[in-house]
Design a protein around this motif. Structure first.
Motif, mmCIF file in Angstrom:
data_model
loop_
_atom_site.group_PDB
_atom_site.id
_atom_site.type_symbol
_atom_site.label_atom_id
_atom_site.label_comp_id
_atom_site.label_asym_id
_atom_site.label_seq_id
_atom_site.Cartn_x
_atom_site.Cartn_y
_atom_site.Cartn_z
ATOM 1 N N PRO A 213 -58.902 -6.278 66.775
ATOM 2 C CA PRO A 213 -59.461 -6.744 66.514
ATOM 3 C C PRO A 213 -60.101 -5.587 65.136
ATOM 4 N N ASP A 214 -59.290 -3.758 65.934
ATOM 5 C CA ASP A 214 -59.529 -2.412 65.783
ATOM 6 C C ASP A 214 -59.148 -2.134 64.385
ATOM 7 N N ALA A 215 -57.805 -2.417 64.236
ATOM 8 C CA ALA A 215 -57.476 -1.795 62.624
ATOM 9 C C ALA A 215 -55.894 -3.419 62.693
ATOM 10 N N PRO A 216 -55.850 -3.616 61.553
ATOM 11 C CA PRO A 216 -55.061 -5.362 61.083
ATOM 12 C C PRO A 216 -53.988 -4.684 61.230
ATOM 13 N N PRO A 217 -52.442 -5.151 61.660
ATOM 14 C CA PRO A 217 -51.161 -4.710 61.989
ATOM 15 C C PRO A 217 -49.877 -4.766 60.729
ATOM 16 N N PRO A 218 -49.259 -3.692 61.015
ATOM 17 C CA PRO A 218 -48.858 -3.480 59.467
ATOM 18 C C PRO A 218 -48.127 -5.041 59.068
ATOM 19 N N MET A 219 -48.176 -5.272 58.506
ATOM 20 C CA MET A 219 -46.810 -6.160 57.353
ATOM 21 C C MET A 219 -45.478 -5.918 58.221
ATOM 22 N N PRO A 220 -45.334 -7.592 58.537
ATOM 23 C CA PRO A 220 -44.097 -7.540 59.294
ATOM 24 C C PRO A 220 -42.401 -7.235 58.383
ATOM 25 N N ALA A 221 -41.090 -6.342 58.281
ATOM 26 C CA ALA A 221 -40.302 -6.091 57.468
ATOM 27 C C ALA A 221 -40.275 -7.808 57.297
ATOM 28 N N PRO A 222 -39.705 -8.717 57.608
ATOM 29 C CA PRO A 222 -39.558 -9.780 56.983
ATOM 30 C C PRO A 222 -40.583 -10.349 55.965
ATOM 31 N N VAL A 223 -41.539 -10.143 55.736
ATOM 32 C CA VAL A 223 -42.606 -11.161 54.636
ATOM 33 C C VAL A 223 -42.382 -9.784 53.407
ATOM 34 N N LEU A 224 -42.989 -8.035 54.223
ATOM 35 C CA LEU A 224 -41.991 -7.702 52.768
ATOM 36 C C LEU A 224 -41.188 -7.940 52.118
ATOM 37 N N SER A 225 -40.350 -7.483 53.306
ATOM 38 C CA SER A 225 -38.828 -8.558 52.161
ATOM 39 C C SER A 225 -38.847 -9.719 51.723
ATOM 40 N N VAL A 226 -39.577 -10.753 51.409
ATOM 41 C CA VAL A 226 -40.046 -11.857 51.029
ATOM 42 C C VAL A 226 -40.766 -11.018 49.347
ATOM 43 N N VAL A 227 -41.614 -10.065 50.001
ATOM 44 C CA VAL A 227 -42.300 -9.713 49.021
ATOM 45 C C VAL A 227 -41.710 -9.530 47.868
ATOM 46 N N ARG A 228 -41.014 -8.670 48.818
ATOM 47 C CA ARG A 228 -39.937 -7.739 47.517
ATOM 48 C C ARG A 228 -38.947 -8.604 46.627
ATOM 49 N N ALA A 229 -38.405 -9.490 47.099
ATOM 50 C CA ALA A 229 -37.268 -10.402 46.946
ATOM 51 C C ALA A 229 -38.344 -11.704 45.669
ATOM 52 N N TRP A 230 -39.819 -11.652 46.059
ATOM 53 C CA TRP A 230 -40.282 -12.482 45.024
ATOM 54 C C TRP A 230 -40.303 -11.254 43.650
ATOM 55 N N THR A 231 -40.764 -10.081 43.579
ATOM 56 C CA THR A 231 -40.939 -9.502 42.486
ATOM 57 C C THR A 231 -40.016 -8.547 41.797
ATOM 58 N N ALA A 232 -38.935 -8.743 42.854
ATOM 59 C CA ALA A 232 -37.491 -8.872 41.828
ATOM 60 C C ALA A 232 -36.831 -9.969 40.771
ATOM 61 N N ARG A 233 -37.410 -11.287 41.466
ATOM 62 C CA ARG A 233 -36.704 -12.394 40.478
ATOM 63 C C ARG A 233 -37.623 -12.848 39.323
ATOM 64 N N PHE A 234 -39.436 -12.057 39.653
ATOM 65 C CA PHE A 234 -40.345 -12.544 39.244
ATOM 66 C C PHE A 234 -40.746 -10.778 39.007
ATOM 67 N N PRO A 235 -40.769 -9.983 38.234
ATOM 68 C CA PRO A 235 -41.798 -9.297 38.263
ATOM 69 C C PRO A 235 -43.472 -9.661 37.621
ATOM 70 N N ASP A 236 -43.609 -11.069 36.882
ATOM 71 C CA ASP A 236 -44.510 -10.506 35.927
ATOM 72 C C ASP A 236 -45.583 -11.571 37.082
ATOM 73 N N ALA A 237 -45.554 -12.342 38.057
ATOM 74 C CA ALA A 237 -45.993 -12.512 39.158
ATOM 75 C C ALA A 237 -46.356 -12.139 40.358
ATOM 76 N N PRO A 238 -47.594 -12.381 39.900
ATOM 77 C CA PRO A 238 -48.291 -11.556 41.928
ATOM 78 C C PRO A 238 -48.086 -12.554 43.185
ATOM 79 N N VAL A 239 -48.073 -11.342 43.984
ATOM 80 C CA VAL A 239 -47.644 -11.768 45.259
ATOM 81 C C VAL A 239 -48.366 -11.464 46.116
ATOM 82 N N GLU A 240 -48.965 -11.880 46.633
ATOM 83 C CA GLU A 240 -49.969 -11.373 48.235
ATOM 84 C C GLU A 240 -49.758 -12.009 49.654
ATOM 85 N N ALA A 241 -49.814 -11.019 50.078
ATOM 86 C CA ALA A 241 -49.911 -11.252 51.705
ATOM 87 C C ALA A 241 -50.908 -10.423 52.339
#
Length: 146
Positions: free
Chosen positions: A109-137
């Motif tokens: 409750p004191d600090a949010p956890p870091p984003m897990p590597a698999p989630v970051l990987s999905v975000v990067r893959a989306w941005t690589a395929r659709f650079p102009d389509a935002p993604v939030e996590a």
């Protein structure tokens, strides 16, 4: 009718006492109500994908299914729940698809956890395929079924 000269001070003291009472009754974030029986604490990743590109083109259902089968399912290795948001028309037309995934992360409750590597990987893959389509996590704590 005239108020006594110390009335404003007494009102302030009463408000202060009320505030202290409320603070004393409030539980710290770490002591929030535990999950109900039959569930367990966990962390969910909410991914929000924009499906309309700035030039007006849509990310098609076929493109989404390909992204899901090629990237999301193999990388996340967890059941994915999808939900479309109602379309937005202002300031410009937009559609969003939410993907909700249980992830391994320690929640504090004191600090949010870091984003897990698999989630970051999905975000990067989306941005690589659709650079102009935002993604939030974002990550949120939740009570999950067993």
């Amino acid at each position: 009718m005239m108020r006594p000269p110390d009335a404003p001070r007494r009102a302030m003291v009463r408000r202060g006492a009320l505030l202290l009472g409320v603070m004393a009754l409030a539980r710290p974030a770490g002591a929030l109500t535990p999950c109900p029986p039959g569930s367990r604490p966990g962390v969910l990743a909410y991914l929000r994908f924009a499906l309309v590109l700035p030039n007006g083109d849509d990310v098609t259902e076929a493109q989404w299914r390909t992204f899901r089968s090629d990237i999301m399912d193999p990388v996340l290795r967890a059941p994915v729940t999808e939900r479309d948001e109602p379309p937005v028309t202002q300031p410009r037309p937009q559609r969003f698809r939410n993907a909700i995934i249980e992830v391994r992360a320690a929640w504090s409750p004191d600090a949010p956890p870091p984003m897990p590597a698999p989630v970051l990987s999905v975000v990067r893959a989306w941005t690589a395929r659709f650079p102009d389509a935002p993604v939030e996590a974002r990550l949120v704590p939740a009570c999950l079924g067993r």
